[in-house]
Enzyme design. Structure first.
Site, PDB file in Angstrom:
ATOM      1  CG  HIS A  19      33.056  18.647  44.226  1.00  0.00           C
ATOM      2  ND1 HIS A  19      32.724  19.885  43.779  1.00  0.00           N
ATOM      3  CD2 HIS A  19      31.867  17.960  44.348  1.00  0.00           C
ATOM      4  CE1 HIS A  19      31.400  19.957  43.608  1.00  0.00           C
ATOM      5  NE2 HIS A  19      30.865  18.814  43.969  1.00  0.00           N
ATOM      6  CD  GLU A 118      18.590  19.196  40.728  1.00  0.00           C
ATOM      7  OE1 GLU A 118      19.518  18.936  41.492  1.00  0.00           O
ATOM      8  OE2 GLU A 118      17.692  20.013  41.021  1.00  0.00           O
ATOM      9  CG  ASP A 143      12.416  12.793  47.038  1.00  0.00           C
ATOM     10  OD1 ASP A 143      13.046  13.841  47.287  1.00  0.00           O
ATOM     11  OD2 ASP A 143      12.146  11.939  47.895  1.00  0.00           O
ATOM     12  N   GLY A 144      15.415  12.688  45.498  1.00  0.00           N
ATOM     13  CA  GLY A 144      16.675  12.030  45.838  1.00  0.00           C
ATOM     14  C   GLY A 144      16.549  11.038  46.982  1.00  0.00           C
ATOM     15  CG  ASP A 164      25.529  18.299  47.752  1.00  0.00           C
ATOM     16  OD1 ASP A 164      25.450  19.028  48.758  1.00  0.00           O
ATOM     17  OD2 ASP A 164      26.071  18.667  46.695  1.00  0.00           O
TER      18      ASP A 164
END
Ligand code: SAM
Length: 280
Positions: A19, A118, A143-144, A164
């Site tokens: 982050h 997500e 799906d990312g 991520d």
């Protein structure tokens, strides 16, 4: 297989590094007026209650965000990140940890866009709920990796893509490289940041080699290890691989990472690293 829950790990040393990098990239993109897209492929629940059963069970945040958030010798490179953490902890004690979507929401401007995906059946609705009133944002249970095809290039040809995944599937180590290739084919000027855990060093070496073989240039690697590499179970280090990093990022992370290492790992073991996988 969606057994990973970020609520067990929110605010740990890996989140602090991830982050910090995320906030510095966002701040750099804000130097130009033109809007940009923030695409978060594996977004998590958004907000994590640090008094929850999950967070208390592992206590990981105690060796992460809790070690740094009230230091009075904090480097300026942490200002944007800390402004987000403080925004969700107004009472002066650490109650919530903002995940990457909430950090982005705090730092992005009116003209910017957020797109987050997500897949988890519990975390996805939580994330959606966080963003109900934010008309800059779109939250999908999808799906990312698919987003790297369907959402790129962005409308204004400016974008920051955070990838991520939980790496609970061994195939994630290849899927991220393929996903980046798909994205890059469509949008070669975007800033891509890929998070990785070091559990077995060999897996990361292979992933880095595959990235090199894509021919993509300008790839910066940032890593903080809290222990030496090991063959035993468990994460000893984590890092971010950034494609097309803003020009100041290398210097900023070279300054702030040794400070983070000192504060997060008072025992002095492990290491930090900021170096190019492939330069210009
Ligand atoms: N980016 C978040 C942050 O920094 O606050 C943390 C994300 S967590 C490490 C990874 C998330 O990816 C988990 O919540 C998991 O449910 C989700 N996930 C796993 N596979 C996915 C997929 N194929 N597409 C989208 N999300 C996925």
């Amino acid at each position: 297989m969606l057994s990973y829950r970020h609520s067990f790990h929110a605010g740990n040393h890996a989140d602090v590094v991830k982050h910090t990098v995320q906030s510095l990239i966002i701040e750099a993109l804000k130097e130009k007026e033109k809007p940009f897209l923030y695409l978060d492929t594996h977004a998590g629940a958004g907000r994590y209650f640090l008094g929850s059963e999950h967070a208390e069970k592992t206590g990981e945040y105690l060796e992460g965000i809790a070690r740094i958030w009230q230091r009075d010798d904090m480097p300026v490179e942490l200002e944007a990140y800390m402004s987000a953490v403080n925004a969700y902890n107004k009472g002066g004690y650490l109650k919530y940890y903002p995940g990457s979507p909430l950090i982005a929401r705090h730092l992005l401007r009116e003209q910017d866009q957020l797109h987050m995906t997500e897949l988890h059946p519990t975390d996805s609705p939580l994330l959606r709920h966080e963003f109900l009133k934010d008309d800059r944002s779109k939250v999908l249970r999808a799906d990312g990796y698919q987003q790297l095809k369907s959402q790129l290039p962005p409308q204004y040809r400016r974008g920051f893509i955070l990838i991520d995944p939980p790496y609970e599937l061994k195939t994630d180590y290849q899927a991220v490289v393929q996903g980046i290739q798909e994205g890059y084919k469509r949008f070669a000027t975007g800033v891509y940041a890929l998070w990785y855990p070091v559990v077995l060093r060999q897996q990361i070496k292979r992933m880095v080699k595959e990235l090199e073989e894509t021919g993509i240039r300008r790839i910066l690697q940032i890593e903080l290890a809290v222990q030496p590499d090991s063959d035993r179970r468990g994460m000893t280090a984590s890092g971010m691989i950034v494609i097309n990093p803003p020009w100041k990022l290398e210097q900023q992370m070279s300054t702030v990472l040794p400070w983070l290492h000192r504060v997060l790992v008072p025992e002095g073991i492990g290491h930090t690293k900021v170096s190019w996988i492939t330069p210009e």
